[in-house]
Design a protein around this motif. Structure first.
Motif, PDB file in Angstrom:
ATOM      1  N   UNK B  61     -40.218  28.986 -29.556  1.00 12.34           N
ATOM      2  CA  UNK B  61     -39.340  27.495 -29.285  1.00 12.34           C
ATOM      3  C   UNK B  61     -39.723  27.013 -28.123  1.00 12.34           C
ATOM      4  N   UNK B  69     -41.713  29.500 -25.445  1.00  9.00           N
ATOM      5  CA  UNK B  69     -41.021  30.979 -25.262  1.00  9.00           C
ATOM      6  C   UNK B  69     -41.561  31.610 -26.634  1.00  9.00           C
ATOM      7  N   UNK B  70     -42.591  32.595 -26.631  1.00  7.84           N
ATOM      8  CA  UNK B  70     -42.794  33.429 -27.974  1.00  7.84           C
ATOM      9  C   UNK B  70     -41.756  34.409 -28.181  1.00  7.84           C
ATOM     10  N   UNK B  71     -41.268  34.167 -29.522  1.00  9.52           N
ATOM     11  CA  UNK B  71     -40.095  35.157 -29.910  1.00  9.52           C
ATOM     12  C   UNK B  71     -40.758  36.292 -30.606  1.00  9.52           C
ATOM     13  N   UNK B  72     -41.528  36.024 -31.510  1.00 10.40           N
ATOM     14  CA  UNK B  72     -42.200  37.412 -31.960  1.00 10.40           C
ATOM     15  C   UNK B  72     -43.622  36.994 -32.548  1.00 10.40           C
ATOM     16  N   UNK B 174     -45.364  34.620 -22.261  1.00 15.49           N
ATOM     17  CA  UNK B 174     -44.081  34.203 -22.640  1.00 15.49           C
ATOM     18  C   UNK B 174     -42.985  34.924 -23.521  1.00 15.49           C
ATOM     19  N   UNK B 175     -43.904  35.990 -24.071  1.00 14.98           N
ATOM     20  CA  UNK B 175     -43.034  36.997 -25.014  1.00 14.98           C
ATOM     21  C   UNK B 175     -42.381  37.944 -24.287  1.00 14.98           C
TER      22      UNK B 175
END
Lengths: 193, 193
Positions: B61, B69-72, B174-175
């Motif tokens: 997001x 921002x990497x979440x997964x 970012x993750x």
DNA sequence: CGTCTATTTGAATGTACTCAAAAGCGGTGG
DNA sequence: CCACCGCTTTTGAGTACATTCAAATAGACG
């Protein structure tokens, strides 16, 4: 909460018959905990899945420097426990202690599996339980990677107003991944503005 | 991976009959994605649960400052999707895009629920899937709150050697919740020592 | 080869940490 | 009821880790 309320809540959420419910309470072990008493210590074998009836439990671990890191706070009608230790059969990586006088029900891995196998309502309940827990965990990760300490704290207060009152500040700080000293300074700053 | 391999893997993990499996593939929608193509964008309605057959997808997001921002990151045989949007019926909070040419199967919320209701094997499979995902998420949270940037990076490389090669550094940074510049400096330092 | 994006580098800055000491607070015993 | 003990919280000074911003360099791809 009392046993009847827990039972009622469980029955509703899991869509259980009275027979399912009886079976559940036949399988679990009841336990009372005093404030600061440990339910599980790091390294314990054969740990159980825990349903909290009343009180408040903290799951945590200590790093190499003996610093405590709070992983989770659980209140009434919450499940807790070290899932990895329970399902992957090794000793507990975490400790769980009562932050207030508490009452819990313990369910062994075997009974948990048995419950799921014999009672589809439980399988569905746990599927939805884990599904929702996963959503919460994902949101917490997002806060971890994208919020400042101040934003994390404000969000914590918003999400867990009761815990904010009940849990010592140093554990709230460790839950958010900051030092207690820094949380103290943050609160002063927020109170001033 | 090819469809047959995915099918075989699913059949085994979920302990499905051939009929269950056929039913599954009748319900899902197949989709191919080019590199950098979006499967889902923030704000999309009616998003689906996603099974990755091949390639690599990133869920992310953008914050107020347009920072990603990497979440997964998901690879073959992984499920992905915005569970909160899917199950709680609102628009997607996250975007999902292909970091490499990818092939996926999409399952709607309705079909997911239907699958669980009619086929206990799926209910059990998803229960265990979410259970394991929960364990992974909890471990990631522990790294977030107790590891330094350097430790997080070393752990990432250890856990996801393939992703380390495939995913741009800025997304890995970012993750983990650090800036790409700082990750670059970390790597230089690690290479020197 | 040129363009676009990703990565690296450096300097200045800010956020959060460490360590040590003081203050506050709750429970217990005299 | 007060005094004391142990633990938590606050405070402050100094430091370290990580960020920001801007510019240079390197890589990927048509």
């Amino acid at each position: 909460m009392k046993k009847e309320e827990i039972a009622e809540d469980l029955k509703e959420k899991a869509d259980l018959t009275s027979a399912d419910l009886d079976y559940f309470f036949k399988k679990v072990e009841f336990k009372s905990l005093q404030k600061n008493e440990h339910l599980i210590r790091t390294g314990d074998q054969n740990v159980h899945f825990v349903l909290i009836q009343s009180g408040c439990l903290m799951t945590y671990f200590k790093d190499q420097n003996e610093h405590v890191h709070a992983i989770q706070f659980g209140q009434e009608m919450w499940w807790t426990g070290d899932l990895d230790a329970i399902f992957n059969q090794h000793q507990s990586n975490y400790a769980i202690k009562a932050l207030a006088p508490s009452e819990v029900y313990l369910l062994s891995k075997e009974d948990f599996e048995d419950l799921n196998k014999k009672h589809p309502a439980f399988e569905s309940y746990f599927r939805r339980l884990f599904q929702n827990a996963l959503i919460s965990h994902q949101k917490r990760i997002i806060r971890n990677i994208s919020f400042s300490a101040e934003e994390k704290y404000l969000e914590f207060v918003k999400l867990h107003p009761r815990l904010e009152l009940l849990v010592p500040q140093k554990y709230i700080a460790s839950y958010m991944g900051i030092t207690p000293e820094f949380l103290s300074k943050l609160k002063r700053k927020l109170a001033q503005s």
